[in-house]
Design a protein around this motif. Structure first.
Motif, mmCIF file in Angstrom:
data_model
loop_
_atom_site.group_PDB
_atom_site.id
_atom_site.type_symbol
_atom_site.label_atom_id
_atom_site.label_comp_id
_atom_site.label_asym_id
_atom_site.label_seq_id
_atom_site.Cartn_x
_atom_site.Cartn_y
_atom_site.Cartn_z
ATOM 1 N N GLN A 425 14.678 26.860 -7.176
ATOM 2 C CA GLN A 425 13.506 25.986 -7.206
ATOM 3 C C GLN A 425 12.861 26.108 -8.574
ATOM 4 O O GLN A 425 12.735 27.212 -9.107
ATOM 5 N N GLU A 440 12.230 20.130 -5.655
ATOM 6 C CA GLU A 440 12.945 20.691 -4.499
ATOM 7 C C GLU A 440 14.195 21.446 -4.977
ATOM 8 O O GLU A 440 14.258 21.860 -6.109
ATOM 9 N N TRP A 441 15.187 21.623 -4.104
ATOM 10 C CA TRP A 441 16.339 22.464 -4.447
ATOM 11 C C TRP A 441 17.192 21.840 -5.555
ATOM 12 O O TRP A 441 17.512 20.650 -5.504
#
Ligand code: C2O
Ligand code: CU
Ligand code: CU
Length: 492
Positions: A425, A440-441
């Motif tokens: 992240q 986000e990821w």
């Protein structure tokens, strides 16, 4: 790479591609392909890579056969380039798997060089990750087996042998691995390959006037070098804008920037927004309306385009140099039309669950300093051009650790930071929390010149005291010039 004349059964050319595939089938080669790549419900000039069928062994493992081959491809008009690919002359098939599957990848290296096959973005043990320790000799085979231990995402596979990654990826050794899962979010997205789900593998790679695929800083900067824009292996400057006509009212594109160095920004030619549904590492928590999508080398994203009869949507790619010199300009990469009369249902407001890592007391904080001495590219002052250098300078952590890394860039260059094993992240970029997909990821991110980027990750599931993972710049020219080091996740 030492050149090698293609064996008769792999003397495929892209222009004779489909004929080549049926010739393989007739010859009874062990390669397996799905029925013609383009289903009856889609048509047009877009090259759609074949979907690779697996066989299921007695223990339920899905077995895929991948053969690294050399061949020829007409990339520049009227010029034959020596290329390589997986099961074909250039690029490779698409593999689709599900979360929870156990897969076995039966890889044969029919190149004249040592190679590896790395599963970029896959959360798997380092002994099967396909990094520089997992070499496959020329003529050799390797059959890594692993569980698909992650939710829906767009991965890709490519060679990762020490010092030859840029060369082998530039030659065409790249393919897409799509992971699906059984969540409601994934189920709401188009997922019939070749009907409403398509890869867009975009490449801006240096090519000499004689057709040689180049892979070094010298190759990038030579005045005669051109940078054709390829979409699924087709040069849009020669073959024209790829067209795609579907029956569906919504299409999902899995976009991969497989360039060795260049940066690709995808937009709609009419200036309208489109919907991003996934980063490179996971579905987004909610669909995101974006005006454009910038992808550094190695980065992916998934987008959805809604289209009904009478509409036409053209996606275009704007290229900027990622290396010393690179491509430029804007080219259409696909024009999408549909025969659907009814609009698609709205996407669900939630696609996946995103939980921020708890970084209040990380097990370690580290600095990853990117710098250079001329064309020697360094991480924390060390050029990772040998295994010994990377082992000595690498990172050692333990299973389960949560870490916070500060990536600094002292160079005037843009880099593409990629970490194997687990996604991360992005906490801040120059002190500011990121937005959109970067919130986000991720497993591959743009690192701007002179920037400071703080990321967090947790090393779950896989530890090995012998095999390591890699972290590196995915401008593979920089990677081969030393901007790579090793990560050992120890059993503790
Ligand atoms: Cu896409 Cu270390 O690789
Ligand atoms: Cu990787
Ligand atoms: Cu770089």
């Amino acid at each position: 790479m030492t050149e090698r004349s293609a064996p008769a059964h792999t003397a495929l050319t892209r222009r004779g591609f489909l004929r080549g595939i049926s010739a393989l089938a007739v010859a009874g080669a062990s390669l397996r392909f799905a029925a013609p790549a383009r289903a009856a419900t889609a048509s047009g000039s877009l090259t759609v890579p074949p979907l690779l069928e697996s066989t299921t062994d007695s223990s339920g493992t899905k077995v895929f056969k991948l053969s690294m081959e050399s061949g020829t491809t007409e990339i520049l008009s009227g010029v034959t380039s020596a290329t390589c690919g997986f099961n074909q002359a250039f690029l490779g098939p698409v593999l689709k798997v599900n979360q929870g599957d156990t897969v076995q990848m039966d890889i044969t290296n029919n190149l004249d060089d040592v190679s590896t096959v790395h599963w970029h973005g896959a959360h798997i043990p380092p002994s099967v990750d396909g990094g520089p320790q997992n070499t496959i000799d020329a003529g050799g085979t390797f059959s890594p087996s692993f569980e698909i231990n992650q939710a829906a995402c767009t991965l890709w596979f490519h060679p990762h042998a020490l010092g030859t990654t840029a060369e082998q990826v530039a030659s065409g050794l790249a393919g897409m691995l799509i992971v699906d899962d059984d969540t409601d979010g994934a189920a709401a997205l188009p997922s019939t390959y070749g009907t409403d789900q398509f890869p867009l593998i975009v490449q801006s790679n240096p090519v000499s006037t004689a057709g040689a695929l180049l892979f070094t800083t010298a190759g990038e900067t030579a005045s005669t070098t051109s940078f054709p824009l390829l979409v699924n292996g087709s040069n849009v400057g020669v073959d024209g804008t790829p067209t795609l006509t579907v029956d569906a009212s919504r299409v999902r594109f899995h976009v991969l920037n497989a360039s060795i160095a260049d940066i690709i920004t995808v937009t709609r030619s009419d200036g309208a927004t489109f919907t991003q549904v996934a980063t490179d590492a996971a579905l987004l928590s909610k669909p995101l309306s974006v005006a454009g999508l910038q992808l550094v080398a190695g980065e992916r994203a998934e987008i959805c385009i809604d289209v009904t009869s009478g509409d036409s949507v053209t996606l275009q790619a704007t290229v900027t140099a990622g290396g010393a010199r690179g491509g430029s300009g804007t080219s259409a990469i696909v024009t999408l039309t549909s025969s659907a009369t009814a609009a698609a249902d709205e996407l669900p407001s939630s696609l996946a669950t995103f939980t921020a890592l708890d970084v209040s007391s990380p097990d370690a904080t580290r600095t990853i300093a990117l710098s250079n001495r001329g064309n020697s590219m360094l991480i924390n002052g060390v050029a990772g051009t040998t295994m010994a250098a990377m082992e000595a300078a690498g990172i050692m952590t333990t299973l389960g650790a949560t870490e916070v890394w500060t990536i600094t860039n002292a160079t005037g260059l843009t880099h593409s930071f990629h970490l194997h094993d687990v996604p991360f992240q992005v906490l801040t970029v120059n002190g500011v929390a990121p937005t959109g997909g970067y919130a986000e990821w991720k497993d591959t991110i743009l690192i701007a010149p002179q920037s400071t980027n703080v990321i967090a990750m947790q090393f779950t599931d896989y530890a090995d005291n012998t095999f390591g993972y890699m972290l590196h710049c995915h401008n593979t020219v920089h990677e081969d010039e030393g901007m790579m080091t090793m990560l050992m996740v120890m059993t503790g």
